[in-house]
Write an enzyme that holds these catalytic residues in place. Sequence first.
Site, PDB file in Angstrom:
ATOM      1  N   TYR A 122       0.709  -1.193   0.115  1.00  0.00           N
ATOM      2  CA  TYR A 122      -0.116  -0.027  -0.072  1.00  0.00           C
ATOM      3  C   TYR A 122       0.951   1.095   0.044  1.00  0.00           C
ATOM      4  O   TYR A 122       0.257   2.450  -0.253  1.00  0.00           O
ATOM      5  CB  TYR A 122      -0.866  -0.027   1.060  1.00  0.00           C
ATOM      6  CG  TYR A 122      -2.255   0.652   0.831  1.00  0.00           C
ATOM      7  CD1 TYR A 122      -3.232  -0.122   0.309  1.00  0.00           C
ATOM      8  CD2 TYR A 122      -2.619   1.894   1.104  1.00  0.00           C
ATOM      9  CE1 TYR A 122      -4.386   0.235  -0.014  1.00  0.00           C
ATOM     10  CE2 TYR A 122      -3.900   2.242   0.943  1.00  0.00           C
ATOM     11  CZ  TYR A 122      -4.823   1.736   0.321  1.00  0.00           C
ATOM     12  OH  TYR A 122      -5.878   2.165   0.207  1.00  0.00           O
ATOM     13  N   LYS A 168      -0.698 -14.091   4.857  1.00  0.00           N
ATOM     14  CA  LYS A 168      -0.594 -15.253   3.871  1.00  0.00           C
ATOM     15  C   LYS A 168       0.768 -15.651   3.857  1.00  0.00           C
ATOM     16  O   LYS A 168       1.605 -15.661   2.984  1.00  0.00           O
ATOM     17  CB  LYS A 168      -1.090 -14.579   2.898  1.00  0.00           C
ATOM     18  CG  LYS A 168      -1.424 -15.445   1.455  1.00  0.00           C
ATOM     19  CD  LYS A 168      -2.557 -16.388   1.532  1.00  0.00           C
ATOM     20  CE  LYS A 168      -2.341 -17.517   0.617  1.00  0.00           C
ATOM     21  NZ  LYS A 168      -3.184 -18.613   0.753  1.00  0.00           N
ATOM     22  N   ASP A 200      -6.790 -15.482   3.141  1.00  0.00           N
ATOM     23  CA  ASP A 200      -8.051 -15.855   2.208  1.00  0.00           C
ATOM     24  C   ASP A 200      -9.127 -16.638   2.847  1.00  0.00           C
ATOM     25  O   ASP A 200     -10.385 -16.296   2.824  1.00  0.00           O
ATOM     26  CB  ASP A 200      -7.352 -16.721   1.056  1.00  0.00           C
ATOM     27  CG  ASP A 200      -6.088 -17.792   1.311  1.00  0.00           C
ATOM     28  OD1 ASP A 200      -5.993 -17.684   2.553  1.00  0.00           O
ATOM     29  OD2 ASP A 200      -6.024 -18.612   0.499  1.00  0.00           O
ATOM     30  N   ASP A 224      -7.614  -2.985   4.480  1.00  0.00           N
ATOM     31  CA  ASP A 224      -8.519  -2.214   3.633  1.00  0.00           C
ATOM     32  C   ASP A 224      -9.471  -3.215   3.066  1.00  0.00           C
ATOM     33  O   ASP A 224     -10.502  -2.892   2.977  1.00  0.00           O
ATOM     34  CB  ASP A 224      -7.503  -1.658   2.367  1.00  0.00           C
ATOM     35  CG  ASP A 224      -8.384  -0.364   2.181  1.00  0.00           C
ATOM     36  OD1 ASP A 224      -9.225   0.245   2.491  1.00  0.00           O
ATOM     37  OD2 ASP A 224      -8.092  -0.241   0.449  1.00  0.00           O
ATOM     38  N   ASP A 228     -13.663  -3.937   4.065  1.00  0.00           N
ATOM     39  CA  ASP A 228     -14.830  -3.497   2.979  1.00  0.00           C
ATOM     40  C   ASP A 228     -15.673  -4.646   3.150  1.00  0.00           C
ATOM     41  O   ASP A 228     -16.974  -4.534   2.989  1.00  0.00           O
ATOM     42  CB  ASP A 228     -13.980  -3.034   1.816  1.00  0.00           C
ATOM     43  CG  ASP A 228     -13.843  -1.591   1.624  1.00  0.00           C
ATOM     44  OD1 ASP A 228     -13.869  -0.923   2.670  1.00  0.00           O
ATOM     45  OD2 ASP A 228     -14.147  -1.204   0.390  1.00  0.00           O
TER      46      ASP A 228
END
Length: 327
Positions: A122, A168, A200, A224, A228
């Site tokens: 990011y 991950k 995931d 982020d 959402d």
Amino acid sequence: MSDDVEIAVVPGDGIGREVTPATVRVLDALDAPLSFSEYEAGDAVADERGTPLPEETVEGVDAADATLFGAAGETAADVILPLREAVGSFANVRPVKAYPGVDALQPETDLVFVRENTEGVYAGIESELAPGVTTCTRVVTDDASRRVAEFAFDYAAERDARVTVAHKANVMRVTDGQFLDSVRAVADDRGAAHDEALMDALAMHLVQRPADYDVVCCPNLAGDMLSDLAAGLVGGLGLLPSANVGGANALFEPVHGTAPDIAGEGVANPAATMLSAALMLEWLGETDAGERVRTAVESVLADGPRTPDLGGEATTADVTAAVLERL
Ligand code: GGG
């Protein structure tokens, strides 16, 4: 409340220009010695002045006691990231909660994402190596990972809650491996129990059984996206506030962006920004004022007018008037 609490207000673009003034009206009505200075940032000022983040905005945010930010659009990377850096934030706190009276896919949802706020993909260290060949450098440091982990464990301890670290590391062995090792080291130092989840699979489990999670500590981009996703469990992005904290100063903003599909129509849900303002008041030490704002917003969500994102026909002004009445 002490005198001269200076709030920098940066509405940004799109619905940021609707929900931010609505929230300032609510803060004004608290009859507290808050003063507001408005600054420009985003796509519109970039078009007018050639920069999405004028110098006086950064200076104003720097000088203020706290900042209320609206939304950024195409220029998000040039606006939100430097503003988060300007306030010294390293943790982005995103509570996700199902509110009584609001239709939610998962009504038992009540969790908080603590997102690393300074590094990872990011940070946008990207380049084009050759036409059609691009690259991104992902920096993950022990310092930044431990710092956000310390924050997450403190936050969880205050609430008697449990930390889950999202990673991950089975694939991103070095960078997510570093994040995971750093969080484990903090947990070990404290003797604190925690859970670990592949991000995931975590996305699926959040949808199926969000009640299993309290405080989810995430690398930047994952935080982020997962927040959402979780917004979808409780009625949408119109309900998610956030706090960019950790530094001497702090910036509060709804999780949503500019919503160009409804911008200008006066129907944006101001709840996320008002709830962000409640977090801001609490961060400023004004817990009673923060509680008043949160309670009024929750009361309107329970049985007051609703904007179209929540299935109603009310306008931003209708919801704001109802919140003002119930303050
Ligand atoms: N109010 C926050 C906002 O403008 N969100 C749009 C966005 O692109 N957010 C990315 C982020 O929060 O890092």
